[in-house]
Design an enzyme around this catalytic site. Structure first.
Site, short mmCIF file in Angstrom:
data_model
loop_
_atom_site.label_atom_id
_atom_site.label_comp_id
_atom_site.label_asym_id
_atom_site.label_seq_id
_atom_site.Cartn_x
_atom_site.Cartn_y
_atom_site.Cartn_z
N ARG A 1 0.84 -1.29 0.14
CA ARG A 1 0.13 0.06 -0.14
C ARG A 1 1.00 1.11 0.10
O ARG A 1 0.56 2.12 -0.92
CB ARG A 1 -0.95 0.10 1.16
CG ARG A 1 -1.60 1.28 1.56
CD ARG A 1 -2.60 1.23 2.83
NE ARG A 1 -3.10 2.11 3.19
CZ ARG A 1 -2.45 3.37 3.95
NH1 ARG A 1 -1.18 3.35 4.26
NH2 ARG A 1 -3.19 4.35 4.26
N GLY B 1 -3.74 12.11 4.05
CA GLY B 1 -4.29 10.72 4.36
C GLY B 1 -4.02 10.00 3.36
O GLY B 1 -2.72 9.62 2.68
N ASP B 2 -5.11 9.20 2.69
CA ASP B 2 -5.04 8.40 1.77
C ASP B 2 -5.25 9.01 0.25
O ASP B 2 -5.50 8.29 -0.87
CB ASP B 2 -5.77 6.94 1.76
CG ASP B 2 -5.41 6.25 2.98
OD1 ASP B 2 -4.38 6.23 3.40
OD2 ASP B 2 -6.08 5.33 3.23
N GLU B 3 -5.45 10.23 0.07
CA GLU B 3 -5.80 11.14 -0.97
C GLU B 3 -4.65 12.11 -1.16
O GLU B 3 -3.86 12.21 -0.10
CB GLU B 3 -6.97 11.55 -0.83
CG GLU B 3 -8.16 10.81 -0.59
CD GLU B 3 -9.54 11.34 -0.38
OE1 GLU B 3 -9.45 12.88 -0.29
OE2 GLU B 3 -10.51 10.78 -0.27
#
Length: 348
Positions: free
Chosen positions: A244, A270-272
């Site tokens: 990831r 974050g994940d963006e």
């Protein structure tokens, strides 16, 4: 008569060599040292006066008056031609009334090739190291008086103080430069995401605030593109955190590769990822979003078949910075479920 030049080499140890190198840098073209040698030559009525630093392989002339050519232009002499090197080896003054009749020095290259007759040199000291000598010389015999020698000792003390002061200033400047570099590194680290190397949320919030303030002064365009890696949670469950993280780092790198201006900013939230585009309108934002999708999809990302989704918004002064982000988030995710508000940056 001074002792024989055949002396041990301990004065040329590493610590003293480092101190000499420091003094050479600090005293280069020092107007203070040059004034001292001019004054010494005038009050002592001698043709030659100089400040000399003794390195391991040569004598470096920091300031001089009356030195014959080619030595005056070269600004250095071999140690074989340096009477000042004897001051360093002895760690004390060397006084010669008539070097040509002195059994120890009459064959010395400074006498034979440079024409030295009388010589008087006193040590230059810095933090326990004898760096070189402050000296006066004549091309013929001379009877140095007690007053002459006291003046030379005082000139040597003044020159030592000048060198110590300039070395201290140099160290202070170097410390300041190192502090500035450290501060810059810490500032960069505090505004960078460790995994991807792009800006972090803190820097994104700061930059968004800066751009909004700029638009308040000078109206213009501002676009925002949010980038989401599709299926990231499933990838984490299937391949683990290292896979990831590798995908996020590669997506960040590819997104950064399609930025066209230095003013464009990519940040990890974050994940963006968020791409802030100053001076860009709606069409520019959509074009950037397309380029990001294409560059990610063109080949596997860290060994994985990865795609990204994007959402684009343009800044409207009437809606503010928080809604600007919310508009991009809504374009990326669709309307928030159950009335939940999307995560937003701090409003400037």
């Amino acid at each position: 008569m001074s002792p024989s030049p055949a002396l041990p080499a301990e004065p040329f140890a590493a610590a003293r060599r480092a101190a000499v190198a420091q003094a050479v840098r600090a005293g280069e073209d020092s107007p203070g040292l040059q004034r001292l040698v001019r004054t010494a030559a005038r009050v002592l009525h001698v043709p030659v006066a100089m400040v000399s630093l003794i390195a391991a392989d040569r004598e470096i002339i920091q300031a001089s008056v009356g030195l014959p050519e080619p030595w005056a232009s070269l600004r250095h002499t071999p140690l074989s031609h340096s009477l000042c090197a004897q001051v360093v080896r002895l760690g004390g003054p060397v006084i010669l009334f008539d070097a040509r009749s002195d059994e120890t020095y009459r064959e010395h290259a400074a006498v034979v090739e440079m024409g030295a007759g009388a010589y008087a040199g006193y040590p230059l000291e810095h933090h326990g190291h004898t760096l070189g000598a402050f000296c006066a010389a004549d091309f013929g015999p001379r009877r140095w008086s007690g007053g002459d020698l006291q003046l030379l000792e005082d000139f040597a003390a003044l020159a030592s103080g000048e060198l110590t002061l300039r070395i201290g200033l140099q160290e202070l400047q170097e410390s300041g430069r190192q502090l500035e570099e450290r501060h810059a590194r810490l500032l960069a680290q505090s505004s960078r995401d460790v995994l991807t190397g792009v800006a972090n949320r803190r820097r994104f919030d700061e930059r968004l605030g800066e751009e909004v303030a700029r638009l308040q002064r000078h109206p213009g365009d501002l676009a925002l593109v949010l980038v989401r890696v599709d299926g990231l949670r499933e990838l984490d469950d299937r391949a683990g955190r290292p896979a990831r993280d590798a995908v996020l780092a590669e997506v960040a790198a590819r997104t950064r590769s399609v930025l066209r201006r230095r003013t464009d900013l990519i940040a990890r939230l974050g994940d963006e990822f968020a791409v802030l585009l100053p001076g860009a309108g709606a069409r520019d934002g959509e074009d950037m979003a397309r380029r990001v999708r294409d560059v990610v999809a063109q080949r596997p990302v860290a060994g994985e078949a990865v795609t990204v989704s994007t959402g684009t918004a343009t800044y409207l002064p009437s809606r503010g910075a928080t809604q600007f982000y919310a508009d991009a988030d809504a374009a990326l995710h669709g309307p928030p479920a159950h009335g939940d508000d999307p995560p937003a940056p701090s409003a400037p």
